[in-house]
Write a protein that holds these residues in place. Structure first.
Motif, mmCIF file in Angstrom:
data_model
loop_
_atom_site.group_PDB
_atom_site.id
_atom_site.type_symbol
_atom_site.label_atom_id
_atom_site.label_comp_id
_atom_site.label_asym_id
_atom_site.label_seq_id
_atom_site.Cartn_x
_atom_site.Cartn_y
_atom_site.Cartn_z
ATOM 1 N N ARG A 12 -9.751 1.837 -4.549
ATOM 2 C CA ARG A 12 -8.431 2.429 -4.764
ATOM 3 C C ARG A 12 -8.372 3.767 -4.043
ATOM 4 N N ILE A 13 -7.338 3.963 -3.223
ATOM 5 C CA ILE A 13 -7.228 5.194 -2.444
ATOM 6 C C ILE A 13 -5.912 5.904 -2.739
ATOM 7 N N LEU A 14 -5.921 7.206 -2.525
ATOM 8 C CA LEU A 14 -4.688 7.988 -2.547
ATOM 9 C C LEU A 14 -4.462 8.469 -1.125
ATOM 10 N N ARG A 60 -2.885 13.383 -9.084
ATOM 11 C CA ARG A 60 -2.618 11.944 -9.220
ATOM 12 C C ARG A 60 -3.842 11.108 -8.852
ATOM 13 N N ALA A 61 -4.612 11.559 -7.867
ATOM 14 C CA ALA A 61 -5.818 10.819 -7.476
ATOM 15 C C ALA A 61 -6.830 10.797 -8.609
ATOM 16 N N ILE A 62 -6.998 11.935 -9.282
ATOM 17 C CA ILE A 62 -7.935 12.011 -10.401
ATOM 18 C C ILE A 62 -7.422 11.186 -11.574
ATOM 19 N N GLU A 63 -6.150 11.340 -11.895
ATOM 20 C CA GLU A 63 -5.576 10.631 -13.046
ATOM 21 C C GLU A 63 -5.673 9.117 -12.892
ATOM 22 N N THR A 64 -5.418 8.628 -11.669
ATOM 23 C CA THR A 64 -5.396 7.176 -11.451
ATOM 24 C C THR A 64 -6.741 6.656 -10.942
ATOM 25 N N GLU A 65 -7.767 7.497 -11.011
ATOM 26 C CA GLU A 65 -9.146 7.106 -10.718
ATOM 27 C C GLU A 65 -9.311 6.544 -9.304
ATOM 28 N N CYS A 66 -8.722 7.241 -8.341
ATOM 29 C CA CYS A 66 -8.893 6.853 -6.940
ATOM 30 C C CYS A 66 -10.284 7.245 -6.453
ATOM 31 N N ASP A 67 -10.805 6.476 -5.524
ATOM 32 C CA ASP A 67 -12.143 6.733 -4.994
ATOM 33 C C ASP A 67 -12.153 7.881 -3.999
ATOM 34 N N VAL A 68 -11.017 8.105 -3.336
ATOM 35 C CA VAL A 68 -10.978 9.094 -2.263
ATOM 36 C C VAL A 68 -9.525 9.457 -1.968
ATOM 37 N N GLN A 71 -6.296 -1.047 -3.302
ATOM 38 C CA GLN A 71 -5.166 -0.513 -4.058
ATOM 39 C C GLN A 71 -4.771 0.848 -3.485
ATOM 40 N N VAL A 72 -3.454 1.067 -3.358
ATOM 41 C CA VAL A 72 -2.968 2.240 -2.630
ATOM 42 C C VAL A 72 -1.919 3.018 -3.422
ATOM 43 N N GLY A 73 -2.153 4.303 -3.551
ATOM 44 C CA GLY A 73 -1.144 5.245 -4.018
ATOM 45 C C GLY A 73 -0.833 6.187 -2.876
ATOM 46 N N ILE A 74 0.375 6.713 -2.832
ATOM 47 C CA ILE A 74 0.790 7.569 -1.716
ATOM 48 C C ILE A 74 1.538 8.794 -2.225
#
Length: 233
Positions: A5-7, A144-152, A44-47
């Motif tokens: 999962r990435i941001l 948001r990256a920390i909250e949604t447990e993104c890898d990087v 999985q992608v967040g932006i």
């Protein structure tokens, strides 16, 4: 590299292309096509998109800082709406979430709903900043990256990495291939704002800063290729 999962942070200026303001449809569609390749691989992608192609709040003269930051937050929502429609055109389902109500244009950000959507293969746009003035888009990215447990965090900018000085001013500026988040904090390098760098460091969140305009840059960054500057937490 094994990112699940990435941001992805997209610079507003980078999406404007050579125009430096507004949108470059060619650039945005290129980004959409690259993200489609990433999503199709099951990542999985967040932006988060900045708003600098519309508004630079901190350089708005004597304007009240709170109002200037509010305009900046709205600029990021406009960018997310435009990008989400470009993603639709290449076959990506997406969701725009904001920390406050924007009519029926966006959904209120809820961590569990965001993670659930990403697990279903939807791209989630985290727009509207943190919802508070005095916090930059960098803080929204890290939070948001920390909250949604993104890898990087993969940060796509108009510049291709971190330098020891401004390469637009100093032609001999040295580019860093790797560095530590503590270097940014200790040397106050200004790559991201200090508060965001500290939060990332404390939560062991790595970043890669790279140039959006490089060929297949997003796909290469996701694959763990040597591109831009890797910042270890």
């Amino acid at each position: 590299m094994g990112y699940k999962r990435i941001l992805l942070k997209l610079s507003g200026e980078a999406l404007a292309g050579d125009k430096h303001t507004g949108f470059s449809e060619e650039e945005v569609m290129k980004v959409a096509a690259e993200v489609k390749k990433v999503v199709d691989k099951g990542i999985q992608v967040g932006i988060v998109i900045g708003g600098g192609n519309f508004w630079r709040g901190r350089s708005s003269g004597d304007m009240d800082r709170v109002k200037a930051d509010q305009i900046g937050m709205l600029a990021t929502i406009m960018n997310a709406i435009y990008a989400a429609d470009a993603f639709r055109r290449v076959g990506i389902k997406s969701k725009i979430m904001t920390p406050y109500a924007v009519g029926d244009v966006t959904e209120i950000y809820v961590r569990d709903k965001a993670i659930k959507a990403m697990k279903k293969g939807m791209v989630v746009f985290f727009a509207g900043g943190t919802g508070h003035p005095y916090f930059s888009t960098d803080m929204a990215v890290v939070l948001r990256a920390i909250e949604t447990e993104c890898d990087v965090v993969l940060s796509a900018k108009a510049i291709d990495g971190v330098y020891d000085s401004d390469p637009n001013v100093n032609p001999k500026a040295k580019k860093y291939d790797t560095m530590k988040m503590s270097d940014i904090v200790d040397q106050k390098l200004g790559v991201i704002d200090l508060a965001s760098a500290v939060l990332a460091m404390e939560n062991h969140l790595p970043m890669v800063l790279f140039g959006l305009n490089e060929k297949n840059s997003i796909e290469r960054a996701v694959a763990g290729e040597k591109i831009g500057t890797k910042i270890d937490a």
